[in-house]
Design an enzyme around this catalytic site. Structure first.
Site: not given
Ligand code: EPU
Length: 432
Positions: A22-23, A93, A117, A122, A319, A341, A411
């Site tokens: 995804k990223n 985002r 979020c 962020r 993550d 993070v 998502r």
């Protein structure tokens, strides 16, 4: 609305293929705004975040065709619009990643400020500082970033923040700089595999980016970029999540298209926790060379306590923090997790405690006293990775776990329940 229902206690066994990341997919799709002609992107996962970005790219004059093999053909038809509106940006985002390409190709961008979020506030100050260093004029008003820069100029850009490098910030500056005049050096660039994948994609399209995967990234501006065919790297977070699902259930699973070359920190900690992991022979962590094969994960369900600190790549990914929190909640002793993070990313803790875990969260630290077992109940997902941690916990919990606010999981994980079912889990969706 749907909920996920899990009957826990079944070890996962079998083989599953890891989807595209995804990223990596999101910034690479946004980077198509910089290209002339059509690009064919392979391995793009079917996710709501991808669908949201498609809508934004459509708004920005792009035609996106889904082909029968699942790939996306992306073609810019018009460069007139430069507005990424609030209604679309607020749901994701990562929409901020259209800022760099709009500015780099169209000389102008108007992007809604994404907002915070549940994983933290962020901010986007480093993105703004970065494009300003390239000569863009930026104004933030009425909830939007208004940026103009007819001809951006390469320069030295330092992208460090209070918590280290920024992933999407680095992606944005790369995309703003590829068509700029002269050389840009990004100092403290994020080295995440997804940033490397974006740089590799752009190079294939004609860009001149060197030192990919290193802290000081060098971009020499070129005149134009052309559409290409490109396959997205496998999703290391999806792979890591499935590894933990295998470990917590005392299972034996094989991951195909495994991305273990980018999972050194995760594999190291899983091994320390007593999980047996075999990775392909070609080793791990070779910047710029994505190699994927098959890796196996085997566990007897006895998890040893460990300490984890999340860090930018190649450190432990934030993550994966929530999924590790779930795993360590059944370890034989006390574990400590430090989040470096997103220091406030602990919304899953209260929900894991509802499943019987014993976790205390003080500021950026979670102290996890292992319990002998979890027991199913109704819990609420607060974000994507929190949902993944609740699913992982539910797979191991005694009885039935119901997870509400399920939309978060879609998502970032493509039909996760089908894939877990294929491994022997009892998991399904129901209407709430
Ligand atoms: N930060 C600032 N100012 C900025 C940008 C970031 O202070 O201008 C801070 C953030 O608040 C955070 C830290 O820097 O404390 C790192 O944030 P980063 O910018 O790297 O995060 P991101 O680029 O917005 C991406 C992933 C996230 C992942 C982080 C960290 C995408 C689409 N998102 O976000 O993924 O957690 O990097 O690795 O690539 C997820 O997939 O669930 C997810 C949240």
């Amino acid at each position: 609305m749907e909920k996920m229902v899990i009957e826990g206690g079944y070890p996962l066994n079998g083989k599953v293929r890891v989807n595209g990341a995804k990223n990596a997919a999101l910034p690479i799709m946004a980077a198509c705004l910089l290209l002339n002609g059509t690009s064919k992107l392979k391995g793009i996962p079917e996710l709501t975040d991808v669908a949201t970005l498609c809508k934004i790219l459509n708004e920005l004059g792009t035609d996106i065709k889904k082909c029968s093999d699942g790939s996306l053909d992306i073609t810019v038809k018009s460069e007139k619009n430069i507005i990424a509106p609030y209604d679309l940006v607020r749901t994701m985002r990562a929409s901020i990643c259209v800022l760099g390409p709009l500015l780099g190709k169209r000389g102008m961008a108007q992007v809604s400020i994404p907002g915070g979020c549940s994983i933290g506030s962020r901010p986007i100050d480093i993105h703004i500082k970065g494009v300003e260093s390239l000569g863009a004029k930026v104004e933030v008003r009425d909830g939007y970033i208004f940026a103009t820069g007819e001809k951006l100029k390469g320069s030295d850009v330092y992208l460090g923040g209070p918590y280290g490098s920024t992933v999407l910030g680095t992606c944005n500056i790369i995309m703003a700089a590829v068509l700029a005049e002269g050389r840009t050096i990004i100092e403290n660039a994020a080295c995440e595999p997804e940033v490397q994948d974006l740089a590799n994609f752009l190079n294939k399209a004609g860009a001149n980016i060197t030192a990919i995967g290193e802290n000081n990234l060098v971009i020499d501006g070129v005149d134009k970029l052309n559409g290409i065919e490109y396959e997205i790297i496998p999703d290391r977070i999806e792979a890591g999540t499935i590894m933990i699902a295998g470990a917590i259930t005392g299972g034996n699973i094989t991951l195909e298209n495994d991305a273990s070359c980018y999972l050194a920190s995760v594999i190291d900690k899983l091994r320390e926790a007593g999980v047996d992991i075999k990775v392909p022979d070609f080793g791990m962590n070779i910047p710029g060379s994505v190699k994927s094969g098959e890796c196996t994960v085997k566990s007897d369900g006895n998890i040893k306590p460990i300490s984890i600190t999340t860090l930018p790549y190649p450190g432990m990914p934030t993550d994966m923090q929530a999924q590790f929190t779930a795993l360590l909640s059944i370890a034989n002793g006390t574990s400590i997790i430090t989040e470096r993070v997103f220091p406030h990313r602990f919304m899953h803790v209260a929900e894991l405690n509802r499943l019987g875990a014993n976790i205390r969260n003080d500021d950026a630290i979670a102290i996890i006293k292992g319990v002998s077992s979890l027991s199913g109940t109704t819990v609420m997902a607060s974000d994507l990775r929190a949902s993944a941690s609740l699913i992982v916990a539910g797979l191991a919990a005694k009885g039935v776990t119901e997870i509400r606010r399920l939309y978060h999981i879609d998502r970032g994980y493509e039909r996760l329940e089908d894939r877990l079912t294929s491994l022997g889990a009892k998991i399904w969706r129901e209407k709430e």
